[in-house]
Motif scaffolding. Sequence first.
Motif, PDB file in Angstrom:
ATOM      1  N   CYS A 152       1.126  -4.962   2.271  1.00  0.00           N
ATOM      2  CA  CYS A 152       0.198  -3.774   2.523  1.00  0.00           C
ATOM      3  C   CYS A 152      -0.671  -3.824   3.950  1.00  0.00           C
ATOM      4  O   CYS A 152      -1.514  -5.003   4.003  1.00  0.00           O
ATOM      5  N   ASN A 153      -0.138  -3.103   5.049  1.00  0.00           N
ATOM      6  CA  ASN A 153      -0.740  -3.248   6.126  1.00  0.00           C
ATOM      7  C   ASN A 153      -2.394  -2.863   6.071  1.00  0.00           C
ATOM      8  O   ASN A 153      -3.199  -3.279   6.878  1.00  0.00           O
ATOM      9  N   ARG A 154      -2.751  -2.000   5.249  1.00  0.00           N
ATOM     10  CA  ARG A 154      -4.024  -1.385   5.135  1.00  0.00           C
ATOM     11  C   ARG A 154      -5.080  -2.655   4.681  1.00  0.00           C
ATOM     12  O   ARG A 154      -6.081  -3.032   5.454  1.00  0.00           O
ATOM     13  N   ASP A 199       6.395 -12.792  -1.514  1.00  0.00           N
ATOM     14  CA  ASP A 199       4.845 -13.404  -0.641  1.00  0.00           C
ATOM     15  C   ASP A 199       5.055 -15.013  -0.762  1.00  0.00           C
ATOM     16  O   ASP A 199       4.488 -15.525   0.358  1.00  0.00           O
ATOM     17  N   HIS A 200       5.623 -15.521  -1.725  1.00  0.00           N
ATOM     18  CA  HIS A 200       5.234 -16.995  -1.228  1.00  0.00           C
ATOM     19  C   HIS A 200       6.280 -17.489  -0.386  1.00  0.00           C
ATOM     20  O   HIS A 200       6.119 -18.501   0.352  1.00  0.00           O
ATOM     21  N   LEU A 201       7.481 -16.817  -0.257  1.00  0.00           N
ATOM     22  CA  LEU A 201       8.408 -17.022   0.635  1.00  0.00           C
ATOM     23  C   LEU A 201       7.838 -16.913   2.123  1.00  0.00           C
ATOM     24  O   LEU A 201       7.914 -17.907   2.788  1.00  0.00           O
ATOM     25  N   LEU A 224      -4.154   4.378   6.395  1.00  0.00           N
ATOM     26  CA  LEU A 224      -4.659   5.396   5.124  1.00  0.00           C
ATOM     27  C   LEU A 224      -4.035   5.093   3.903  1.00  0.00           C
ATOM     28  O   LEU A 224      -4.653   5.128   2.630  1.00  0.00           O
ATOM     29  N   LYS A 225      -2.869   4.658   3.925  1.00  0.00           N
ATOM     30  CA  LYS A 225      -2.015   4.361   2.533  1.00  0.00           C
ATOM     31  C   LYS A 225      -1.830   2.896   2.331  1.00  0.00           C
ATOM     32  O   LYS A 225      -1.566   2.042   3.037  1.00  0.00           O
ATOM     33  N   CYS A 226      -2.116   2.672   0.857  1.00  0.00           N
ATOM     34  CA  CYS A 226      -1.908   1.380   0.386  1.00  0.00           C
ATOM     35  C   CYS A 226      -0.549   1.258   0.015  1.00  0.00           C
ATOM     36  O   CYS A 226      -0.069   2.051  -0.598  1.00  0.00           O
ATOM     37  N   THR A 227       0.134   0.247   0.454  1.00  0.00           N
ATOM     38  CA  THR A 227       1.607   0.026   0.279  1.00  0.00           C
ATOM     39  C   THR A 227       1.657  -1.426  -0.533  1.00  0.00           C
ATOM     40  O   THR A 227       2.941  -2.127  -0.616  1.00  0.00           O
ATOM     41  N   GLY A 228       0.666  -1.889  -1.242  1.00  0.00           N
ATOM     42  CA  GLY A 228       0.669  -2.990  -1.987  1.00  0.00           C
ATOM     43  C   GLY A 228       0.879  -2.736  -3.478  1.00  0.00           C
ATOM     44  O   GLY A 228       1.115  -1.579  -3.862  1.00  0.00           O
ATOM     45  N   CYS A 260      -7.308  -3.321  -0.995  1.00  0.00           N
ATOM     46  CA  CYS A 260      -7.717  -2.204  -0.226  1.00  0.00           C
ATOM     47  C   CYS A 260      -8.074  -1.143  -1.174  1.00  0.00           C
ATOM     48  O   CYS A 260      -8.716  -0.215  -0.693  1.00  0.00           O
ATOM     49  N   ARG A 261      -7.374  -1.046  -2.281  1.00  0.00           N
ATOM     50  CA  ARG A 261      -8.070  -0.006  -3.245  1.00  0.00           C
ATOM     51  C   ARG A 261      -9.290   0.210  -3.663  1.00  0.00           C
ATOM     52  O   ARG A 261      -9.883   1.160  -3.945  1.00  0.00           O
TER      53      ARG A 261
END
Length: 223
Positions: A53-55, A150-152, A209-213, A219-220
């Motif tokens: 998530c970039n946000r 994410d661990h990689l 603006l958008k959460c991608t996680g 970020c939520r």
Amino acid sequence: MSGVRQIIKKPTKLTQAINQDEWMLAALSDHLGHTNTRVNTGVFYPSNLGNPCNRMLYLAYNGLLPHQFIEPTLQRIFDCGDALGTRYEKYFTEMGILISAESPVKCTDPVISGRMDYVIKHKEHGKAVVELKSINTRGFKALLDKPKPDHLIQLQIYLHLSKIEHGMVLYEDKNDQQVKAFVVNYDEKVWTQIQERCYTIMNMTDVPLKCTGLKYCQCRGVS
């Protein structure tokens, strides 16, 4: 046998525990629950860079995430992780392969700061970085040929910053202590992608603006 069957009854499924020491439960909660007020701006952390998530990453980099209240249960989870780390440090020491534990690594462009769990002497590779993770049985069984993404990413960062070519993500099932160790070799392309993502975040002028996680992405909690 019929008499035994009559004596051995199926356990009653309770929806709530009874006969609890309320003072002890409250005292533990008061001791462990706390608000994490540490805010470091202008730096990326390997664990955050593993989040897609970039946000969230923008908010973390710019110190805009709200102070997080650490629930007592979450603190106990953190402490179990610390105990797991101590145990494996003991194992690797006894095996005669431990080079270092909790070794800090840093990058200045972009600014990245982290700690490698372990560097060990590997029979085949000379040196290897070990990233240790605990995971529940469901997650453990789902891992077949590679670590979680994410661990990689975390391990690729450590490999680049330490100039070590080989590593592994070592998982222990927290339910039955089974283990898996996935081999990871340094990939320059992955590091370049991580760098480019950092630069993208650094050059942003507005909060994405958008959460991608995932559903529990930090970020939520930010409007």
